[in-house]
Design a protein around this motif. Structure first.
Motif, PDB file in Angstrom:
ATOM      1  N   GLU A   1      21.352   3.928   9.320  1.00  0.00           N
ATOM      2  CA  GLU A   1      20.105   3.049   8.734  1.00  0.00           C
ATOM      3  C   GLU A   1      19.557   3.610   7.589  1.00  0.00           C
ATOM      4  O   GLU A   1      18.692   2.979   6.663  1.00  0.00           O
ATOM      5  CB  GLU A   1      19.168   2.660   9.998  1.00  0.00           C
ATOM      6  CG  GLU A   1      19.671   1.915  11.076  1.00  0.00           C
ATOM      7  CD  GLU A   1      18.777   1.553  12.128  1.00  0.00           C
ATOM      8  OE1 GLU A   1      18.772   0.580  12.966  1.00  0.00           O
ATOM      9  OE2 GLU A   1      17.564   2.546  12.202  1.00  0.00           O
ATOM     10  N   GLY A   2      19.920   4.876   7.278  1.00  0.00           N
ATOM     11  CA  GLY A   2      19.322   5.691   6.124  1.00  0.00           C
ATOM     12  C   GLY A   2      18.034   6.283   6.398  1.00  0.00           C
ATOM     13  O   GLY A   2      17.387   6.893   5.196  1.00  0.00           O
TER      14      GLY A   2
ATOM     15  N   ARG B   1      15.136  11.704   5.743  1.00  0.00           N
ATOM     16  CA  ARG B   1      15.594  11.702   4.380  1.00  0.00           C
ATOM     17  C   ARG B   1      14.651  11.600   3.435  1.00  0.00           C
ATOM     18  O   ARG B   1      13.490  11.148   3.491  1.00  0.00           O
ATOM     19  CB  ARG B   1      16.316  10.139   4.295  1.00  0.00           C
ATOM     20  CG  ARG B   1      17.103  10.149   3.190  1.00  0.00           C
ATOM     21  CD  ARG B   1      17.892   8.636   3.297  1.00  0.00           C
ATOM     22  NE  ARG B   1      19.176   8.742   2.706  1.00  0.00           N
ATOM     23  CZ  ARG B   1      20.269   9.102   2.778  1.00  0.00           C
ATOM     24  NH1 ARG B   1      20.537   9.623   4.027  1.00  0.00           N
ATOM     25  NH2 ARG B   1      21.313   8.948   1.831  1.00  0.00           N
ATOM     26  N   ALA B   2      14.956  12.428   2.392  1.00  0.00           N
ATOM     27  CA  ALA B   2      14.009  12.789   1.282  1.00  0.00           C
ATOM     28  C   ALA B   2      13.647  11.388   0.697  1.00  0.00           C
ATOM     29  O   ALA B   2      12.454  11.172   0.215  1.00  0.00           O
ATOM     30  CB  ALA B   2      14.446  13.550   0.252  1.00  0.00           C
ATOM     31  N   GLU B   3      14.729  10.697   0.471  1.00  0.00           N
ATOM     32  CA  GLU B   3      14.399   9.215  -0.309  1.00  0.00           C
ATOM     33  C   GLU B   3      14.888   8.053   0.368  1.00  0.00           C
ATOM     34  O   GLU B   3      16.091   8.138   0.559  1.00  0.00           O
ATOM     35  CB  GLU B   3      15.039   9.182  -1.891  1.00  0.00           C
ATOM     36  CG  GLU B   3      14.208  10.108  -2.702  1.00  0.00           C
ATOM     37  CD  GLU B   3      13.851   9.589  -4.113  1.00  0.00           C
ATOM     38  OE1 GLU B   3      14.147   8.887  -4.336  1.00  0.00           O
ATOM     39  OE2 GLU B   3      13.308  10.582  -4.745  1.00  0.00           O
ATOM     40  N   ILE B   4      14.220   7.192   0.969  1.00  0.00           N
ATOM     41  CA  ILE B   4      14.810   6.246   1.843  1.00  0.00           C
ATOM     42  C   ILE B   4      14.871   4.909   0.900  1.00  0.00           C
ATOM     43  O   ILE B   4      13.884   4.573   0.305  1.00  0.00           O
ATOM     44  CB  ILE B   4      13.741   6.003   2.974  1.00  0.00           C
ATOM     45  CG1 ILE B   4      13.625   7.205   3.968  1.00  0.00           C
ATOM     46  CG2 ILE B   4      14.108   4.552   3.742  1.00  0.00           C
ATOM     47  CD1 ILE B   4      12.706   6.952   4.862  1.00  0.00           C
ATOM     48  N   GLN B   5      16.065   4.421   0.891  1.00  0.00           N
ATOM     49  CA  GLN B   5      16.308   3.112   0.114  1.00  0.00           C
ATOM     50  C   GLN B   5      15.259   2.218   0.515  1.00  0.00           C
ATOM     51  O   GLN B   5      15.301   1.632   1.616  1.00  0.00           O
ATOM     52  CB  GLN B   5      17.682   2.653   0.343  1.00  0.00           C
ATOM     53  CG  GLN B   5      18.840   3.603  -0.361  1.00  0.00           C
ATOM     54  CD  GLN B   5      19.444   3.205  -1.402  1.00  0.00           C
ATOM     55  OE1 GLN B   5      20.143   2.395  -1.550  1.00  0.00           O
ATOM     56  NE2 GLN B   5      18.961   3.625  -2.834  1.00  0.00           N
ATOM     57  N   LYS B   6      14.746   1.367  -0.451  1.00  0.00           N
ATOM     58  CA  LYS B   6      13.778   0.441  -0.437  1.00  0.00           C
ATOM     59  C   LYS B   6      14.384  -1.001  -0.793  1.00  0.00           C
ATOM     60  O   LYS B   6      14.499  -1.389  -2.091  1.00  0.00           O
ATOM     61  CB  LYS B   6      12.473   0.726  -0.864  1.00  0.00           C
ATOM     62  CG  LYS B   6      11.868   1.728  -0.242  1.00  0.00           C
ATOM     63  CD  LYS B   6      10.548   2.016  -0.974  1.00  0.00           C
ATOM     64  CE  LYS B   6       9.623   3.130  -0.427  1.00  0.00           C
ATOM     65  NZ  LYS B   6      10.373   4.555   0.021  1.00  0.00           N
ATOM     66  N   SER B   7      15.102  -1.797   0.182  1.00  0.00           N
ATOM     67  CA  SER B   7      15.652  -2.977   0.036  1.00  0.00           C
ATOM     68  C   SER B   7      14.757  -4.181  -0.398  1.00  0.00           C
ATOM     69  O   SER B   7      15.031  -4.941  -1.184  1.00  0.00           O
ATOM     70  CB  SER B   7      16.517  -3.390   1.015  1.00  0.00           C
ATOM     71  OG  SER B   7      15.792  -4.006   2.172  1.00  0.00           O
ATOM     72  N   GLY B   8      13.387  -4.126   0.095  1.00  0.00           N
ATOM     73  CA  GLY B   8      12.554  -5.226  -0.073  1.00  0.00           C
ATOM     74  C   GLY B   8      12.663  -6.376   0.587  1.00  0.00           C
ATOM     75  O   GLY B   8      12.201  -7.239   0.558  1.00  0.00           O
ATOM     76  N   VAL B   9      13.649  -6.251   1.681  1.00  0.00           N
ATOM     77  CA  VAL B   9      14.108  -7.451   2.756  1.00  0.00           C
ATOM     78  C   VAL B   9      13.713  -6.967   3.865  1.00  0.00           C
ATOM     79  O   VAL B   9      14.220  -5.996   4.450  1.00  0.00           O
ATOM     80  CB  VAL B   9      15.357  -7.876   2.245  1.00  0.00           C
ATOM     81  CG1 VAL B   9      16.117  -8.704   3.091  1.00  0.00           C
ATOM     82  CG2 VAL B   9      15.839  -7.960   0.798  1.00  0.00           C
ATOM     83  N   ILE B  10      13.387  -7.987   4.667  1.00  0.00           N
ATOM     84  CA  ILE B  10      13.355  -7.933   6.360  1.00  0.00           C
ATOM     85  C   ILE B  10      14.618  -8.495   7.010  1.00  0.00           C
ATOM     86  O   ILE B  10      14.922  -9.543   6.421  1.00  0.00           O
ATOM     87  CB  ILE B  10      12.183  -8.550   6.524  1.00  0.00           C
ATOM     88  CG1 ILE B  10      10.642  -8.122   5.843  1.00  0.00           C
ATOM     89  CG2 ILE B  10      12.048  -8.580   8.253  1.00  0.00           C
ATOM     90  CD1 ILE B  10       9.577  -8.909   6.639  1.00  0.00           C
TER      91      ILE B  10
END
Length: 122
Positions: A66-67, A80-89
């Motif tokens: 899940e990252g 994780r140092a940088e978690i991807q932000k998809s902006g989606v639920i």
């Protein structure tokens, strides 16, 4: 190493691996678990909670997919140092939120009370 305490509800319908996953995600979101922070080893967390190591391993693999964390043999599991932000639920989370709101509504909880909780938890 983190001082976060994972609490398992053995009587819950939610599987133990999911309970651990949810608590780690909430810890990351709240800042209780910091970027780069090392998580307990699979064996250490399993012993601390009193569960099978395979359950913790499954949780860490899920969190990695899940990252939320990274894992490697040398450094173990880390936030994780940088978690991807998809902006989606996700659709799954939308369905869960809908269920929670439906139950709250049936219990007589007002829309403003739900909004207050969202503000508090966000």
């Amino acid at each position: 190493m983190t001082d976060m305490v994972i609490k398992i509800d053995e009587y819950s319908d939610v599987p133990i691996y999911q309970q651990i996953r949810n608590q780690i995600v909430m810890g990351i979101s709240s800042g209780e678990l910091k970027a780069g922070e090392q998580l307990p080893t699979v064996r250490a967390l399993a012993m601390e909670i009193g569960i099978n190591t395979m359950t913790v391993s499954k949780t860490y693999q899920m969190l990695k997919n899940e990252g939320y964390i990274t894992t490697d043999r040398k450094n173990g599991a880390r936030v994780r140092a940088e978690i991807q932000k998809s902006g989606v639920i996700s659709d799954e989370n939308k369905a869960e939120l809908r269920r929670i709101i439906s139950e709250a509504r049936l219990s007589g909880v007002s829309k403003s009370e739900i909004k207050n909780l969202v503000d508090e938890y966000y």
